[in-house]
Design an enzyme around this catalytic site. Structure first.
Site, PDB file in Angstrom:
ATOM      1  N   GLY A  29      14.813   6.574  -7.773  1.00  0.00           N
ATOM      2  CA  GLY A  29      15.822   7.450  -7.932  1.00  0.00           C
ATOM      3  C   GLY A  29      15.298   8.805  -7.145  1.00  0.00           C
ATOM      4  O   GLY A  29      14.393   8.932  -6.392  1.00  0.00           O
TER       5      GLY A  29
ATOM      6  N   LEU B 212      17.283  10.126  -4.633  1.00  0.00           N
ATOM      7  CA  LEU B 212      17.373   9.497  -3.367  1.00  0.00           C
ATOM      8  C   LEU B 212      17.494  10.395  -2.213  1.00  0.00           C
ATOM      9  O   LEU B 212      18.218  11.276  -2.241  1.00  0.00           O
ATOM     10  CB  LEU B 212      18.623   8.477  -3.279  1.00  0.00           C
ATOM     11  CG  LEU B 212      18.363   7.662  -4.442  1.00  0.00           C
ATOM     12  CD1 LEU B 212      19.995   6.368  -4.290  1.00  0.00           C
ATOM     13  CD2 LEU B 212      17.396   6.304  -4.299  1.00  0.00           C
TER      14      LEU B 212
ATOM     15  N   GLY C 269      15.162   9.034   3.652  1.00  0.00           N
ATOM     16  CA  GLY C 269      14.166   7.634   3.657  1.00  0.00           C
ATOM     17  C   GLY C 269      14.729   6.617   2.838  1.00  0.00           C
ATOM     18  O   GLY C 269      14.745   5.419   3.305  1.00  0.00           O
ATOM     19  N   HIS C 270      15.239   6.810   1.476  1.00  0.00           N
ATOM     20  CA  HIS C 270      16.062   5.601   0.675  1.00  0.00           C
ATOM     21  C   HIS C 270      17.073   5.177   1.675  1.00  0.00           C
ATOM     22  O   HIS C 270      17.406   3.978   1.550  1.00  0.00           O
ATOM     23  CB  HIS C 270      16.189   6.018  -0.724  1.00  0.00           C
ATOM     24  CG  HIS C 270      15.303   6.547  -1.351  1.00  0.00           C
ATOM     25  ND1 HIS C 270      15.072   7.880  -2.014  1.00  0.00           N
ATOM     26  CD2 HIS C 270      14.030   5.802  -2.055  1.00  0.00           C
ATOM     27  CE1 HIS C 270      13.820   8.074  -2.475  1.00  0.00           C
ATOM     28  NE2 HIS C 270      13.266   6.780  -2.790  1.00  0.00           N
TER      29      HIS C 270
ATOM     30  N   GLN D 154       3.678   3.558 -14.310  1.00  0.00           N
ATOM     31  CA  GLN D 154       2.800   4.007 -13.075  1.00  0.00           C
ATOM     32  C   GLN D 154       2.435   5.524 -13.108  1.00  0.00           C
ATOM     33  O   GLN D 154       1.911   5.909 -11.989  1.00  0.00           O
ATOM     34  CB  GLN D 154       3.605   3.570 -11.889  1.00  0.00           C
ATOM     35  CG  GLN D 154       4.737   4.369 -11.341  1.00  0.00           C
ATOM     36  CD  GLN D 154       5.567   3.854 -10.220  1.00  0.00           C
ATOM     37  OE1 GLN D 154       6.059   2.806 -10.413  1.00  0.00           O
ATOM     38  NE2 GLN D 154       5.392   4.437  -9.240  1.00  0.00           N
TER      39      GLN D 154
ATOM     40  N   LEU E 252       9.716  12.570   4.180  1.00  0.00           N
ATOM     41  CA  LEU E 252      10.647  12.772   3.035  1.00  0.00           C
ATOM     42  C   LEU E 252      10.033  11.991   1.669  1.00  0.00           C
ATOM     43  O   LEU E 252       9.555  11.109   1.916  1.00  0.00           O
ATOM     44  CB  LEU E 252      11.924  12.074   3.299  1.00  0.00           C
ATOM     45  CG  LEU E 252      12.625  12.916   4.584  1.00  0.00           C
ATOM     46  CD1 LEU E 252      14.251  12.294   4.477  1.00  0.00           C
ATOM     47  CD2 LEU E 252      12.818  14.211   4.249  1.00  0.00           C
ATOM     48  N   SER E 253      10.074  12.960   0.893  1.00  0.00           N
ATOM     49  CA  SER E 253       9.697  12.357  -0.648  1.00  0.00           C
ATOM     50  C   SER E 253      10.504  13.168  -1.565  1.00  0.00           C
ATOM     51  O   SER E 253      10.803  14.063  -1.625  1.00  0.00           O
ATOM     52  CB  SER E 253       8.172  12.772  -0.690  1.00  0.00           C
ATOM     53  OG  SER E 253       7.737  12.513  -1.857  1.00  0.00           O
TER      54      SER E 253
ATOM     55  N   ARG F 170       9.266  14.157  -4.235  1.00  0.00           N
ATOM     56  CA  ARG F 170       8.395  15.017  -4.811  1.00  0.00           C
ATOM     57  C   ARG F 170       8.455  16.287  -3.896  1.00  0.00           C
ATOM     58  O   ARG F 170       8.047  17.415  -4.415  1.00  0.00           O
ATOM     59  CB  ARG F 170       6.921  14.567  -4.970  1.00  0.00           C
ATOM     60  CG  ARG F 170       6.994  13.664  -6.069  1.00  0.00           C
ATOM     61  CD  ARG F 170       5.355  13.246  -6.472  1.00  0.00           C
ATOM     62  NE  ARG F 170       5.281  12.598  -7.455  1.00  0.00           N
ATOM     63  CZ  ARG F 170       5.053  11.343  -7.833  1.00  0.00           C
ATOM     64  NH1 ARG F 170       5.003  10.675  -6.610  1.00  0.00           N
ATOM     65  NH2 ARG F 170       4.761  10.878  -8.928  1.00  0.00           N
TER      66      ARG F 170
HETATM   67  O1  PAF Z   1       7.912   3.765  -4.366  1.00  0.00           O
HETATM   68  C1  PAF Z   1       8.473   3.950  -5.390  1.00  0.00           C
HETATM   69  O2  PAF Z   1       9.559   4.370  -5.626  1.00  0.00           O
HETATM   70  C2  PAF Z   1       7.792   3.086  -6.822  1.00  0.00           C
HETATM   71  O3  PAF Z   1       6.640   3.138  -6.595  1.00  0.00           O
HETATM   72  C3  PAF Z   1       8.469   1.657  -6.749  1.00  0.00           C
HETATM   73  C4  PAF Z   1       8.138   0.670  -5.770  1.00  0.00           C
HETATM   74  C5  PAF Z   1       9.872   1.873  -6.889  1.00  0.00           C
HETATM   75  C6  PAF Z   1       8.183   1.117  -8.042  1.00  0.00           C
HETATM   76  O4  PAF Z   1       8.202   1.989  -9.252  1.00  0.00           O
END
Ligand code: PAF
Length: 279
Positions: A31, A33, A36-37, A61, A184-185, A187
């Site tokens: 999310g 977004l 990049g997404h 993760q 783009l990130s 974060r």
């Molecule tokens: O790159 C990400 O946003 C995450 O690591 C992913 C691939 C959706 C897995 O949670």
């Protein structure tokens, strides 16, 4: 566009599409977004009969003390981006839906998971590989779209998908950058205006490395990159390495193609970036 929260519901819908011989594209995301997404979504919408976007901030993760709780979750905005970009299904499961109590099965990609980011983020790639394997199984996707910014993640998912014989083929997609070069990130929203300027200099260092690699040895290029990044205000390098483009193993001094990969803290925000190097 349909929003789906349950694994069983997505499986049922995706299975119908599979029987119907529809090609299913999956864009796995956490999310928040950004463009990049959107570039990944657009590729799937163009290539596939059906596009599924998953939005799941995956607890598996994040290590204790990382930004799991503060990770941005602007769901309504994300849904409207998906709607605007012709997504068919958005999968937004809860943490309990994806990892019910007692979940003990994990996927590990041994050779790749403990280096680079894996050396700094315990169990991070085990969490990524596990959730992505689950998403591949639930969605029956024939293609998954992943950004090249997360270069190590991309290589790990490619290897996992191949070695576990998933039907899902990985489509790597180029990094999308701001005008100043900052990759783009989600974060980036943690950065102050001043930190954003510092962060943009990481790309300047990578760009210089691309030029220098044409004529200099890998170790000379790397030294200059490390010096340049170390001189950025409020920066701290977790790693900066030049590695083989496919295997992520160390490269010989005169390799013709390689990847430079970096993880750098700017203030309290950890950013990753990379560039392909070629002679
Ligand atoms: O790159 C990400 O946003 C995450 O690591 C992913 C691939 C959706 C897995 O949670």
């Amino acid at each position: 566009m349909k929003v789906i929260k349950k694994v069983s519901e997505l499986r049922k819908i995706a299975f119908k599409h599979l029987i119907n011989k529809d090609e299913i594209g999956l864009v796995p995301t956490m999310g928040a977004l950004h463009e990049g997404h959107v570039s990944l979504i657009s590729k799937s919408v163009k290539n596939d009969d059906v596009t599924i976007v998953s939005i799941f901030v995956n607890p598996a993760q994040f290590a204790p003390g990382e930004d799991y709780l503060k990770y941005p979750r602007p769901l309504e905005k994300d849904l409207s981006i998906c709607r605007k970009n012709h997504v068919d299904y958005v999968f937004v499961p809860s943490a309990a839906e994806m990892f019910p109590d007692g979940h003990k099965t994990f996927v590990e990609v041994k050779s790749l998971q403990d280096i680079l980011c894996g050396a700094f983020r315990k169990n991070h790639f085990r969490g990524v590989a596990t959730v992505v394997a689950k998403l591949f199984n639930i969605s029956f996707a024939c293609r998954a779209y992943l950004g090249m910014k997360d270069f190590q993640q991309l290589r790990i998912i490619e290897k996992m998908s191949k070695e576990l014989n998933f039907r899902t083929k990985i489509t790597p997609c180029p990094i999308v950058r701001e005008k100043n070069g900052l990759a783009l990130s989600s974060r980036n929203s943690y950065l102050t205006a001043e930190e954003k300027k510092s962060a943009a200099q990481i790309y300047q260092a990578l760009k210089k490395a691309k030029e220098e690699f044409k004529t200099k040895s890998a170790s000379a290029v790397l030294k200059n990159v490390r010096d340049k990044i170390a001189s950025i205000a409020a920066s701290k390098i977790d790693y900066a390495e030049i590695l083989d483009y496919s295997s992520l193993l160390p490269v010989s001094e005169n390799a013709k193609k390689a990847a430079i990969v970096v993880a750098v803290w700017i203030g309290n925000t950890r950013l990753i970036d990379n560039a392909v190097l070629s002679k």
